[in-house]
Motif scaffolding. Structure first.
Motif, short mmCIF file in Angstrom:
data_model
loop_
_atom_site.label_atom_id
_atom_site.label_comp_id
_atom_site.label_asym_id
_atom_site.label_seq_id
_atom_site.Cartn_x
_atom_site.Cartn_y
_atom_site.Cartn_z
N GLY A 1 21.93 -58.58 -30.30
CA GLY A 1 21.88 -58.86 -28.87
C GLY A 1 23.27 -59.12 -28.33
O GLY A 1 24.24 -58.52 -28.78
N GLY A 2 23.38 -60.05 -27.41
CA GLY A 2 24.68 -60.35 -26.83
C GLY A 2 24.55 -61.36 -25.71
O GLY A 2 23.44 -61.78 -25.36
N PRO A 3 25.68 -61.75 -25.14
CA PRO A 3 25.66 -62.78 -24.12
C PRO A 3 25.14 -62.26 -22.78
O PRO A 3 25.10 -61.06 -22.53
CB PRO A 3 27.15 -63.16 -23.99
CG PRO A 3 27.87 -61.87 -24.34
CD PRO A 3 27.04 -61.24 -25.42
N THR A 4 24.72 -63.19 -21.94
CA THR A 4 24.38 -62.83 -20.56
C THR A 4 25.68 -62.56 -19.80
O THR A 4 26.77 -62.97 -20.21
CB THR A 4 23.59 -63.94 -19.86
OG1 THR A 4 24.36 -65.15 -19.88
CG2 THR A 4 22.25 -64.16 -20.55
N LEU A 5 25.54 -61.87 -18.68
CA LEU A 5 26.69 -61.55 -17.83
C LEU A 5 26.57 -62.32 -16.53
O LEU A 5 25.47 -62.65 -16.08
CB LEU A 5 26.74 -60.06 -17.49
CG LEU A 5 26.33 -59.04 -18.56
CD1 LEU A 5 26.44 -57.64 -17.99
CD2 LEU A 5 27.17 -59.20 -19.79
N ASP A 6 27.73 -62.56 -15.91
CA ASP A 6 27.75 -63.13 -14.57
C ASP A 6 28.27 -62.05 -13.63
O ASP A 6 29.42 -61.63 -13.73
CB ASP A 6 28.66 -64.36 -14.53
CG ASP A 6 28.63 -65.06 -13.17
OD1 ASP A 6 28.58 -64.37 -12.13
OD2 ASP A 6 28.67 -66.30 -13.13
N VAL A 7 27.40 -61.58 -12.75
CA VAL A 7 27.79 -60.56 -11.78
C VAL A 7 27.44 -61.07 -10.39
O VAL A 7 26.27 -61.33 -10.09
CB VAL A 7 27.05 -59.23 -12.05
CG1 VAL A 7 27.41 -58.19 -10.99
CG2 VAL A 7 27.40 -58.69 -13.44
#
Length: 253
Positions: A129-135
């Motif tokens: 998986g991976g980290p969430t993003l801030d957009v």
């Protein structure tokens, strides 16, 4: 008044032709930027096509210079862009199905597919998986195709505070109805906007249904492509109202 503009890049991938696919991705990114898109998501393995026979030979480290033109363009256009690519990581030298996050700030993030479709285990290993993003102040959680077939995956995204659940996929006509029902259900259940970026044409022996779509956090459909082909599926939110648009992407653009 706050605005948010997101888009699914329903692109046709050229089998194993990284240079041609990079050029096509650049075209989509440019069209997206002209629409003010802040988050652009491509299908699963968009940069190579869903081509298992060549995946091992094309797999790269995420920092490979071949991706630098796309990273530079994402920063130049101020469009956070998620692209699909087979990858190898130093700590895990197997082939993984990657979704690489080319940040509008020049950063690079890596998400690797956690749940493999039956048969993929012959070529790929399960990812982490991976980290969430801030957009634009919104939290974005990623998924790659079979990931979303596990309700626990979407639930984990919601637990992380995801406002948007964005999936790059390869879905055929046969699987389209049940798969989109799942995604629409996640939107409603978890109050998340759900974005699905499907391939625009045949790839790896599969005939994609196209029809990329975006659902609002109440489960209602904002916009969907009418079929296959190279199109940008855009959703715009102003205040609390969503509007959708489908834009054809051509070589002349």
């Amino acid at each position: 008044m706050s605005t948010l503009i997101i888009a699914a890049a329903q692109a046709i991938s050229i089998a194993g032709d990284l240079a041609a696919n990079i050029a096509r991705h650049k075209r989509f990114m440019t069209v997206a930027a002209a629409q003010g898109v802040e988050l652009l998501v491509f299908p699963e393995l968009s940069l190579t096509g869903y081509e298992g026979a060549v995946a091992a030979s094309l797999a790269i480290h995420p920092q490979d210079p071949v991706l630098q033109p796309l990273r530079d363009l994402a920063r130049e256009l101020n469009v956070t862009t998620v692209v699909g690519m087979p990858v190898r990581l130093p700590e895990k030298p197997v082939v993984l199905i990657g979704a690489l996050i080319l940040g509008a700030d020049g950063s690079l993030g890596v998400y690797t597919k956690q749940h493999l479709h039956s048969g993929e285990e012959v070529i790929y290993a399960e990812g982490q998986g991976g980290p969430t993003l801030d957009v634009a102040g919104k939290t974005v959680a990623l998924a790659v195709c079979a990931d979303f077939s596990y309700a626990s995956h979407a639930a984990a995204a919601a637990e992380q505070g995801a406002d948007i659940y964005a999936a790059g996929v390869l879905i055929s006509e046969k699987g389209y109805a049940p798969d989109t029902a799942l995604l629409q259900g996640y939107a409603r259940q978890h109050s998340m906007v759900v974005l699905m970026a499907n391939h625009g044409g045949s790839t790896g022996g599969w005939v994609s249904a196209g029809r990329s779509a975006i659902w609002s956090a109440d489960g209602s459909l904002i916009v969907a492509a009418p079929g296959a082909g190279d199109v940008l599926v855009v959703a715009r939110q102003e205040g609390g109202t969503w509007q959708g648009q489908v834009i054809a992407v051509t070589e002349a653009q």
